[in-house]
Design an enzyme around this catalytic site. Structure first.
Site, PDB file in Angstrom:
ATOM      1  N   TYR A 138       0.827  -1.212   0.000  1.00  0.00           N
ATOM      2  CA  TYR A 138       0.000   0.000   0.000  1.00  0.00           C
ATOM      3  C   TYR A 138       0.863   1.265   0.000  1.00  0.00           C
ATOM      4  CZ  TYR A 138      -4.768  -1.745   0.802  1.00  0.00           C
ATOM      5  OH  TYR A 138      -6.009  -2.307   0.670  1.00  0.00           O
ATOM      6  N   LYS A 189       2.814 -15.423   2.465  1.00  0.00           N
ATOM      7  CA  LYS A 189       3.022 -16.142   1.203  1.00  0.00           C
ATOM      8  C   LYS A 189       4.519 -16.423   1.138  1.00  0.00           C
ATOM      9  CE  LYS A 189       1.542 -17.788  -2.764  1.00  0.00           C
ATOM     10  NZ  LYS A 189       0.612 -18.935  -2.888  1.00  0.00           N
ATOM     11  N   ASP A 221      -3.390 -18.055   0.246  1.00  0.00           N
ATOM     12  CA  ASP A 221      -4.392 -18.727  -0.593  1.00  0.00           C
ATOM     13  C   ASP A 221      -5.118 -19.802   0.218  1.00  0.00           C
ATOM     14  OD1 ASP A 221      -1.969 -20.107  -0.493  1.00  0.00           O
ATOM     15  OD2 ASP A 221      -2.039 -20.801  -2.575  1.00  0.00           O
ATOM     16  N   ASP A 245      -6.601  -6.788   4.009  1.00  0.00           N
ATOM     17  CA  ASP A 245      -7.703  -6.108   3.317  1.00  0.00           C
ATOM     18  C   ASP A 245      -8.633  -7.148   2.695  1.00  0.00           C
ATOM     19  OD1 ASP A 245      -9.164  -4.002   2.053  1.00  0.00           O
ATOM     20  OD2 ASP A 245      -8.118  -4.457   0.185  1.00  0.00           O
ATOM     21  N   ASP A 249     -12.605  -8.711   4.319  1.00  0.00           N
ATOM     22  CA  ASP A 249     -13.896  -8.682   3.608  1.00  0.00           C
ATOM     23  C   ASP A 249     -14.496 -10.083   3.558  1.00  0.00           C
ATOM     24  OD1 ASP A 249     -13.712  -5.952   2.987  1.00  0.00           O
ATOM     25  OD2 ASP A 249     -14.455  -6.259   0.943  1.00  0.00           O
TER      26      ASP A 249
HETATM   27  C1  IPM Z   1     -10.560  -0.991   3.822  1.00  0.00           C
HETATM   28  C2  IPM Z   1     -10.780  -0.372   2.469  1.00  0.00           C
HETATM   29  C3  IPM Z   1      -9.612   0.557   2.160  1.00  0.00           C
HETATM   30  C4  IPM Z   1      -8.346  -0.270   2.153  1.00  0.00           C
HETATM   31  C5  IPM Z   1      -9.758   1.376   0.858  1.00  0.00           C
HETATM   32  C6  IPM Z   1     -11.047   2.174   0.836  1.00  0.00           C
HETATM   33  C7  IPM Z   1      -8.581   2.260   0.598  1.00  0.00           C
HETATM   34  O1  IPM Z   1     -10.933  -1.364   1.502  1.00  0.00           O
HETATM   35  O2  IPM Z   1     -10.494  -0.235   4.820  1.00  0.00           O
HETATM   36  O3  IPM Z   1     -10.486  -2.220   3.910  1.00  0.00           O
HETATM   37  O4  IPM Z   1      -7.991  -0.859   1.122  1.00  0.00           O
HETATM   38  O5  IPM Z   1      -7.699  -0.347   3.190  1.00  0.00           O
HETATM   39 MG    MG Z   2     -11.053  -3.321   2.284  1.00  0.00          MG
END
Ligand code: IPM
Ligand code: MG
Length: 354
Positions: A138, A189, A221, A245, A249
């Protein structure tokens, strides 16, 4: 307690408004909480030509904690990268040194049927993802899109971690594991990427200081696969910025909706920024239908981690548990037979439960 409130874009303002109602309940009961609002993301760009206006950063820097809604909207997609809403979020994380991102994934028993996975796979799920937030690909240099000698373009990002960056996030994960089920799964990884080979070595070194904690390792993975195969095997997962990240999710969805998941981003003094794990959902913005519970639960995390006030944190967590048990559901977690409420309706229900 000085709080910077940064609603941001999309559904940000409406979900933050519900969290502010919850804070006002605590205030009415005697907690000294000062709140000041400022724009960030697209709202920052619109009002000050910068996704993280100087005044907003100053407010956040001077506050004890930051409450953030969400940033981003399609209408900003064509702006130069530095002016995009996401850039404001990445900058505030980096400039406040909020390197430790805690993303709990907890399944409320009543929501087991809202998950896309079978109830027997997800029931009892309670895991904590500890994501490093200020390093990795990042932020690594060099980066950019440049022109090669042959005329074609090349995109470059750099995955890099120093030992001290790995060590400080590793310690946070082990400390959290000590207060939970004493299991850490480090995700890397290491079979391909040297950066994460170092990550693994440092995790093994840290583990020597925590003899009670069982440390395991997983390639990313495999971890992605195990999260949907048998998610209850995990207690604390620790990983770098990009893997965290993605996996957070995925973990969020196990619980039925990403609209339920709070997060904390902490510096080394436990100053923190608190935000829902989900995004700004511009498609439903302004329609009073978003789920405010992730933001409200983020306020609970704020009392737990920054203000060291577990009683207030429990009070909020219990109120959320109660409204779920009472059957109130926003659209994202609604199932046949439960009562559909709006974003503000859910906020009111939590306030009533408190
Ligand atoms: C998160 C989001 C952010 C990230 C984006 C919006 C930059 O996806 O907080 O997980 O990638 O960290
Ligand atoms: Mg995110």
């Amino acid at each position: 307690m000085k709080l910077a409130v940064l609603p941001g874009d999309g559904i940000g303002p409406e979900i933050v408004a519900q969290a502010v109602k919850v804070l006002n309940v605590l205030r009415a009961d005697g907690l000294k909480i000062e709140m000041e609002e400022a724009p960030i993301g697209g709202a920052g760009y619109d009002s000050a030509g910068d996704p993280l206006p100087q005044a907003t950063f100053k407010l956040a820097q001077d506050a004890d904690a930051v409450l953030l809604g969400a940033v981003g909207d399609w209408k900003y997609d064509d702006l130069p990268r530095d002016m995009r809403p996401e850039r404001g979020l990445l900058r505030i994380r980096k400039d406040l040194n909020l390197f430790a991102n805690l993303r709990p994934a907890l399944l409320y028993p009543e929501l087991a049927s809202a998950s896309t996975l079978k109830p027997e796979v997800v029931s009892g799920l309670d895991l904590m993802i500890v994501r490093e937030l200020t390093g990795d690909i990042y932020f690594g240099q060099p980066r950019g899109i440049s022109r090669l000698k042959n005329g074609e373009r090349e995109g470059i990002n750099t995955m890099r971690y120093s030992e001290s960056e790995i060590r400080r996030i590793g310690r946070i994960a082990f400390d959290i594991a000590m207060k939970r089920n004493k299991k850490v799964c480090s995700v890397d990884k290491a079979n391909v990427l040297e950066t994460t080979e170092l990550w693994r070595q440092v995790m093994i070194e840290i583990a020597r200081d925590y003899p009670e904690v069982e440390l395991g390792h997983m390639y990313v993975d495999n971890a992605a696969m195990q999260l949907v195969r048998a998610p209850r095997q995990f207690d604390v997962m620790v990983t770098g910025n990009i893997f965290g990240d993605i996996l957070s999710d995925e973990a969020a969805m196990l619980t039925g909706s990403i609209g339920m998941l709070p997060s904390a981003s902490l510096d080394e003094h436990n100053k923190g920024m608190y935000e829902p794990s989900h995004g700004s959902a511009p498609d439903i913005a302004g329609k009073d239908m978003a789920n405010p519970l992730a933001t409200i639960l983020s306020v609970a995390m704020m009392f737990r981690y920054t203000f060291n006030d577990p009683a207030s944190a429990d009070r909020i967590d219990n109120a959320v548990r109660k409204v779920i048990a009472q059957g109130y559901r926003t659209g994202d977690i609604w199932t046949q037979g439960s009562e559909k409420v709006s974003c503000s309706g859910m906020g009111d229900a939590v306030v009533a439960a408190m």
